[in-house]
Design an enzyme around this catalytic site. Structure first.
Site, PDB file in Angstrom:
ATOM      1  N   LYS A  42      36.502  30.485  45.632  1.00 44.97           N
ATOM      2  CA  LYS A  42      36.782  31.672  46.574  1.00 44.97           C
ATOM      3  C   LYS A  42      35.332  32.175  47.171  1.00 44.97           C
ATOM      4  O   LYS A  42      35.248  32.442  48.326  1.00 44.97           O
ATOM      5  CB  LYS A  42      37.327  32.850  45.826  1.00 44.97           C
ATOM      6  CG  LYS A  42      38.898  32.801  45.437  1.00 44.97           C
ATOM      7  CD  LYS A  42      39.256  33.967  44.847  1.00 44.97           C
ATOM      8  CE  LYS A  42      38.292  34.661  43.427  1.00 44.97           C
ATOM      9  NZ  LYS A  42      38.415  33.875  42.426  1.00 44.97           N
ATOM     10  N   ARG A  65      42.457  43.082  42.569  1.00 41.25           N
ATOM     11  CA  ARG A  65      42.736  42.235  41.475  1.00 41.25           C
ATOM     12  C   ARG A  65      43.973  42.880  40.732  1.00 41.25           C
ATOM     13  O   ARG A  65      44.710  42.186  40.036  1.00 41.25           O
ATOM     14  CB  ARG A  65      41.857  42.073  40.219  1.00 41.25           C
ATOM     15  CG  ARG A  65      40.628  41.308  40.827  1.00 41.25           C
ATOM     16  CD  ARG A  65      39.703  41.176  39.728  1.00 41.25           C
ATOM     17  NE  ARG A  65      38.337  40.473  39.843  1.00 41.25           N
ATOM     18  CZ  ARG A  65      38.032  39.341  39.704  1.00 41.25           C
ATOM     19  NH1 ARG A  65      39.159  38.402  39.448  1.00 41.25           N
ATOM     20  NH2 ARG A  65      36.905  38.768  40.001  1.00 41.25           N
ATOM     21  N   ARG A  94      29.869  24.713  36.346  1.00 38.20           N
ATOM     22  CA  ARG A  94      28.967  25.595  37.003  1.00 38.20           C
ATOM     23  C   ARG A  94      28.071  26.295  35.995  1.00 38.20           C
ATOM     24  O   ARG A  94      27.129  26.594  36.153  1.00 38.20           O
ATOM     25  CB  ARG A  94      29.971  26.541  37.564  1.00 38.20           C
ATOM     26  CG  ARG A  94      28.981  27.587  38.513  1.00 38.20           C
ATOM     27  CD  ARG A  94      29.924  28.603  39.039  1.00 38.20           C
ATOM     28  NE  ARG A  94      30.643  29.493  38.313  1.00 38.20           N
ATOM     29  CZ  ARG A  94      31.789  30.552  38.809  1.00 38.20           C
ATOM     30  NH1 ARG A  94      31.692  30.697  39.986  1.00 38.20           N
ATOM     31  NH2 ARG A  94      31.902  31.331  37.922  1.00 38.20           N
ATOM     32  N   ARG A 134      25.329  30.348  33.327  1.00 38.49           N
ATOM     33  CA  ARG A 134      26.160  31.945  33.348  1.00 38.49           C
ATOM     34  C   ARG A 134      26.649  31.876  31.833  1.00 38.49           C
ATOM     35  O   ARG A 134      27.617  31.140  31.689  1.00 38.49           O
ATOM     36  CB  ARG A 134      27.020  31.631  34.456  1.00 38.49           C
ATOM     37  CG  ARG A 134      26.455  31.864  35.864  1.00 38.49           C
ATOM     38  CD  ARG A 134      27.280  31.603  36.853  1.00 38.49           C
ATOM     39  NE  ARG A 134      28.393  32.578  36.827  1.00 38.49           N
ATOM     40  CZ  ARG A 134      29.124  32.808  37.887  1.00 38.49           C
ATOM     41  NH1 ARG A 134      28.851  32.030  39.021  1.00 38.49           N
ATOM     42  NH2 ARG A 134      30.166  33.872  37.638  1.00 38.49           N
ATOM     43  N   ARG A 193      40.177  34.817  31.352  1.00 38.50           N
ATOM     44  CA  ARG A 193      40.210  35.163  32.784  1.00 38.50           C
ATOM     45  C   ARG A 193      41.448  34.498  33.659  1.00 38.50           C
ATOM     46  O   ARG A 193      41.968  35.198  34.332  1.00 38.50           O
ATOM     47  CB  ARG A 193      39.053  34.668  33.619  1.00 38.50           C
ATOM     48  CG  ARG A 193      37.848  35.615  33.296  1.00 38.50           C
ATOM     49  CD  ARG A 193      36.527  35.725  33.960  1.00 38.50           C
ATOM     50  NE  ARG A 193      35.542  36.466  33.568  1.00 38.50           N
ATOM     51  CZ  ARG A 193      34.378  35.743  33.363  1.00 38.50           C
ATOM     52  NH1 ARG A 193      33.953  34.619  33.766  1.00 38.50           N
ATOM     53  NH2 ARG A 193      33.467  36.657  32.833  1.00 38.50           N
TER      54      ARG A 193
END
Length: 189
Positions: free
Chosen positions: A13, A88, A127, A133, A144
């Site tokens: 996204k 969301r 990623r 991260r 998630r």
């Protein structure tokens, strides 16, 4: 154009939002980017959000709604925007509808990137390694995904019933996905 981009975490996204927004000359507004900037700056909001994200949860609607409502008042969003990561939940949909109603500008389309969940988990783990991260462990990613399926995926049904949903295959080469999105946008784009 006033757009939303939906899809599970890791669907691409953010990448696509930036590309589409640039093509259309509108800002890509990412709640995730806003939250991460606050975390990096260790603002009070950032400290609160950091704890929530580290556990795999989502930031409460009232906090997110306030941030988005403020951001939509900026001059660069007057001619349109692309929301990434918002709404969301059904509560956020209602809040956004209220915000846009006050402005007198309805949504033009809601893009939904459809992807394979296991491929998304692999993508996010890569990623996480590259960007270091800490919020992207496999356990948190899968949590998630489950939250997305439970809380956010039903929003696609709402927008489909409103005639706004445009589903786009989010798998494959980044350029190919961008072109699929551009081709799928309403003609007013």
């Amino acid at each position: 154009m006033r757009l939303i981009i939906l899809g599970p975490p890791g669907a691409g996204k953010g990448t696509q939002a930036a590309r589409i927004a640039e093509r259309l000359g509108i800002p890509a507004i990412s709640t995730g980017d806003i939250f991460r900037a606050n975390i990096k700056q260790q603002t009070p909001l950032g400290q609160r959000v950091e704890k929530i994200l580290a556990s795999g949860g989502y930031v409460p609607d009232e906090v997110t709604n306030e941030i988005v409502e403020d951001r939509l008042t900026w001059d660069d969003a007057e001619g349109g925007f692309l929301l990434d990561g918002y709404p969301r939940t059904s509560g956020q949909v209602e809040a956004l509808d209220g915000m846009l109603g006050k402005q007198g500008h309805p949504l033009d389309a809601v893009l939904e990137l459809t992807v394979d969940e296991d491929a998304v988990v692999d993508r996010l783990l890569k990623r996480a390694a590259i960007e270091q991260r800490v919020d992207d462990t496999e356990e948190v990613i899968r949590e998630r995904q489950a939250i997305y399926r439970k809380e956010t995926a039903p929003l696609a049904q709402h927008y489909a019933e409103a005639g706004l949903l445009v589903q786009v295959d989010g798998m494959g080469d980044v350029d190919e996905v961008t072109e699929r999105i551009i081709a799928a946008l309403p003609q007013s784009a």
